[in-house]
Design an enzyme around this catalytic site. Structure first.
Site, PDB file in Angstrom:
ATOM      1  N   LYS A 149       0.699  -1.120   0.059  1.00 21.38           N
ATOM      2  CA  LYS A 149      -0.070  -0.069   0.019  1.00 21.38           C
ATOM      3  C   LYS A 149       0.859   1.057   0.083  1.00 21.38           C
ATOM      4  CE  LYS A 149      -4.149  -2.145   2.234  1.00 21.38           C
ATOM      5  NZ  LYS A 149      -4.694  -2.636   3.592  1.00 21.38           N
ATOM      6  N   GLN A 203      -5.434  -1.515   9.540  1.00 19.54           N
ATOM      7  CA  GLN A 203      -5.177  -3.081   8.858  1.00 19.54           C
ATOM      8  C   GLN A 203      -5.853  -3.836   9.674  1.00 19.54           C
ATOM      9  OE1 GLN A 203      -3.606  -3.388   5.797  1.00 19.54           O
ATOM     10  NE2 GLN A 203      -4.285  -5.622   6.271  1.00 19.54           N
ATOM     11  N   ASP A 260     -11.746   2.519   3.794  1.00 23.81           N
ATOM     12  CA  ASP A 260     -12.032   1.034   3.559  1.00 23.81           C
ATOM     13  C   ASP A 260     -13.607   0.891   3.344  1.00 23.81           C
ATOM     14  OD1 ASP A 260      -9.999  -0.837   3.677  1.00 23.81           O
ATOM     15  OD2 ASP A 260      -9.938  -0.731   5.751  1.00 23.81           O
TER      16      ASP A 260
END
Length: 282
Positions: free
Chosen positions: A52, A96, A119
């Site tokens: 990422k 995460q 997200d």
């Protein structure tokens, strides 16, 4: 059959985003910022976060990773998120997953400001997506949707079957396909006669976590098949679709690996840029 190359599609999307970030920098004299919180040292999470970070830097985003040991108190993480919510240089916040057992995942998700939730997991974004309003969309379904649209730009009236009902993939995928005027059936491992459901479909999205569940005789000729599954088996990584069988009948199919995975990270960058643009327009 068209092999849907996720790496190529992701590279094209990153190139578009790179140009867009350069334009935003010229216009606003700043770039979108993505902050990732990583707790603990689980190897898969470390790899994801590294990828990422690399991709974010490639398109010109301001990127940072905040690392905590897996013994960190929940309160410390929540306070940090509140601090990031107030920081105007940060457009997107991602924690995460998975998290250590002592940290409440739902509490973490709900603490992230919906406007910075890259997200797409915050209940407000989930609600907005299902209501057809503007929202951040979870990255994996968004990647699947963009790949389907490349193969078939007009999805109106198509019959789609989504195998899997998770909040992460199945449910948001259903909403995206409904928005395109598909007739969507959402199925799962408990569905009676799953094969018959799949045989009706012009589009199948398999996201159920069962190795090679969708067989060649489950798929009608010229269907588009998107395989979200990543399952470790004795024969290596396989998806939820029996690739060799299905590739003989499908019009288009994603491989595992190299299909949906690369697009997920590219869509995270897209969500970060979109969050930045929305913040400038508010």
């Amino acid at each position: 059959m068209i092999l849907i190359d996720g790496k190529k599609a992701a590279a094209e999307l990153r190139e578009e985003l790179k140009q867009e970030v350069a334009e935003l920098k010229t216009k606003y004299n700043r770039v979108p910022g993505l902050t990732v919180i990583l707790i603990g040292d689980m190897a898969p999470s470390q790899i994801y976060v590294r990828n990422k970070e690399k991709s974010a830097n490639e398109v010109g985003l301001k990127s940072e990773v905040i690392r905590y040991p897996d013994t960190v108190e929940e309160k410390t993480v929540l306070e940090k998120i509140e601090e990031l919510n107030k920081d105007e240089t940060i457009s997107g916040i991602l924690v995460q997953l998975p998290l250590p057992k002592h940290i409440d995942k739902q509490k973490v998700i709900e603490t992230i400001a919906p406007s910075k939730d890259v997200d797409g997991f915050h209940p407000m974004n989930v609600g907005n997506l299902s209501s057809g309003y503007e929202s951040s969309v979870p990255c994996t379904p968004l990647g699947c949707y963009l790949m389907i649209k490349k193969i078939e730009p007009n999805l109106s009236g198509k019959k789609a079957v989504v195998v899997g009902r998770s909040n992460l993939n199945g449910k948001p995928m259903t909403q995206l396909l409904l928005k395109e005027n598909c007739t969507v059936t959402i199925t799962h491992s408990k569905t009676k006669d799953l094969k018959a459901e799949c045989l009706e479909a012009d589009i199948i999205v398999a996201a159920v976590g069962i190795p090679e569940l969708v067989k060649g005789d489950w798929v009608k000729k010229d269907a588009i098949v998107i395989d979200v599954g990543i399952n470790k088996t004795e024969n290596g990584l396989v998806g939820d679709v029996a690739f060799d069988e299905v590739s003989k009948v499908a019009k288009a199919l994603t491989p595992v690996p190299g299909g949906v995975g690369p697009m997920t990270i590219a869509c995270l960058l897209k969500n970060t840029v979109d969050c930045f643009k929305r913040s400038q327009n508010n």
